[in-house]
Scaffold this active site. Sequence first.
Site, PDB file in Angstrom:
ATOM      1  N   SER A 178       0.796  -1.226   0.000  1.00 60.84           N
ATOM      2  CA  SER A 178       0.000   0.000   0.000  1.00 60.84           C
ATOM      3  C   SER A 178       0.828   1.276   0.000  1.00 60.84           C
ATOM      4  CB  SER A 178      -0.972   0.003   1.183  1.00 60.84           C
ATOM      5  OG  SER A 178      -0.280  -0.213   2.397  1.00 60.84           O
ATOM      6  N   HIS A 206      -5.219  -3.248  -3.050  1.00 63.27           N
ATOM      7  CA  HIS A 206      -4.813  -2.315  -4.115  1.00 63.27           C
ATOM      8  C   HIS A 206      -4.642  -2.983  -5.475  1.00 63.27           C
ATOM      9  CE1 HIS A 206      -4.219   0.965  -1.277  1.00 63.27           C
ATOM     10  NE2 HIS A 206      -3.733   0.042  -0.467  1.00 63.27           N
ATOM     11  N   LYS A 238     -11.495   0.792  -2.550  1.00 64.40           N
ATOM     12  CA  LYS A 238     -10.413   1.359  -3.340  1.00 64.40           C
ATOM     13  C   LYS A 238     -10.831   1.425  -4.803  1.00 64.40           C
ATOM     14  CE  LYS A 238      -7.507   0.964   0.466  1.00 64.40           C
ATOM     15  NZ  LYS A 238      -7.027   0.080   1.502  1.00 64.40           N
TER      16      LYS A 238
HETATM   17  C1  LIG Z   1      -6.921  -0.105   2.840  1.00 58.60           C
HETATM   18  C2  LIG Z   1      -6.326  -1.415   3.187  1.00 58.60           C
HETATM   19  C3  LIG Z   1      -6.926  -2.248   4.112  1.00 58.60           C
HETATM   20  C4  LIG Z   1      -8.096  -1.809   4.942  1.00 58.60           C
HETATM   21  O1  LIG Z   1      -9.255  -1.780   4.203  1.00 58.60           O
HETATM   22  P1  LIG Z   1     -10.447  -0.839   4.686  1.00 58.60           P
HETATM   23  O2  LIG Z   1     -11.616  -1.333   3.943  1.00 58.60           O
HETATM   24  O3  LIG Z   1     -10.037   0.541   4.357  1.00 58.60           O
HETATM   25  O4  LIG Z   1     -10.566  -1.053   6.175  1.00 58.60           O
HETATM   26  C5  LIG Z   1      -6.401  -3.503   4.298  1.00 58.60           C
HETATM   27  N1  LIG Z   1      -5.296  -3.900   3.636  1.00 58.60           N
HETATM   28  C6  LIG Z   1      -4.666  -3.102   2.769  1.00 58.60           C
HETATM   29  C7  LIG Z   1      -3.447  -3.591   2.074  1.00 58.60           C
HETATM   30  C8  LIG Z   1      -5.153  -1.825   2.532  1.00 58.60           C
HETATM   31  O5  LIG Z   1      -4.516  -1.014   1.709  1.00 58.60           O
END
Ligand SMILES: *Cc1c(COP(=O)(O)O)cnc(C)c1O
Length: 403
Positions: A178, A206, A238
């Site tokens: 991330s 992602h 995302k």
């Molecule tokens: C954003 C993210 C999460 C968390 O997801 P949310 O739905 O925002 O709680 C988990 N793992 C990774 C790699 C992320 O980038």
Amino acid sequence: MRNDLLTRLAERTAAREQEQLTRRLRTIDRVDGPWVWVGNKRLLSFCSNDYLGLSQHPDVIAALRRADSVGSGSAHLICGHRAEHAALEQALAEWTGRERALLFSSGYMANLGTLQALLRDGDLCVQDKLNHACLLDGASLSGATLARYVHADVASASRQLATAGDVPALLATDGVFSMDGDIAPLGELAALCKAQSATLMVDDAHGLGVLGKNGAGSVEAAGLGQQQVPVLMATLGKALGCYGAFVAGSAALIDGLLQTARPYIYTTATPPALAAAALTAVQVARRECWRRDRLGSLIDRFRAGAAQLGLPLLPSTTAIQPLLLGEAATALEAARGLEAEGFLVTAIRPPTVPQGKARLRITLSAAHTDEHVDRLLEALARFASRPPHPSPLPWLCRGRGLG
Ligand SMILES: *Cc1c(COP(=O)(O)O)cnc(C)c1O
């Protein structure tokens, strides 16, 4: 006498301030594609994870509005599991090539719930050093022994697995990291897990929507099925532009999670309106392949331009394109300079990234145009062209180990 907890917290906050590590909330008043308004000021944003520009897609918004209720009214296992959730789970399972999928409120909850359900005291959980915080938190919650390996280093992961004897082991990795944007060596990790009888879990927050021939993510791009990656987690917040998350895998995995994952059981089901919107977002992401192609060409354009300008790029081929600036203060200063010129780019500082690796985390979206990227590059040449700081001489080393 007892120490007062609020006083102690305030001291921690003050210490952060001194190290330029204070986090500040910024209120966004309005959004239109890649543009955001902070008060009256319009900024071109390069920090959202809305990689395909689906959060404002008219079909997605229309699906949200059509739903008959906002709240689900209860947990899934009471009476909150609605037809919208079921249809979304089915679409996600089909897209990712898994038998079943299970929705969670968020990615954070999905990772906590999955690790807590799979692992017990005495088990081993092997994780990449740069994994997302919620994978690490999930391992702590589970009571398993957490062993972290050198980023993307399969030999290091193999050593961690080998030292544990034959206790049950799970290897968890981000599919796309991330804060760095690089892709995990999934094929090799899958082979390692097979050889060591460990279970592989991939968090593809992602990658979903962005990578793979059908947009099904890093696992699809690596050609790995349910056998090789039995536990696949991804988010809806995302590239899909909505909110929520899911785990996909065998029917046995999903049924097990439904019975035992506490963050699934003891929480209100996400709004059915959101599930309807996310289902439409999945359909649009699959149908409108041009969004992925467009994003790909913007990534190429950005990387070529940044390389020409000598900007400190990291080796990422995804929508996450960080520029490594070193010290937190340097990254903050660059972000402030960019904002003064009309760009919103966030500085990412420790503890989110390691000490000395503060950066600008630039994210691209299919909603950007070539001209947006060119204008950003021009501004970056002025505010972010400093090379990464050399490692400090050992006798000047501050912070780590002394605090
Ligand atoms: C954003 C993210 C999460 C968390 O997801 P949310 O739905 O925002 O709680 C988990 N793992 C990774 C790699 C992320 O980038």
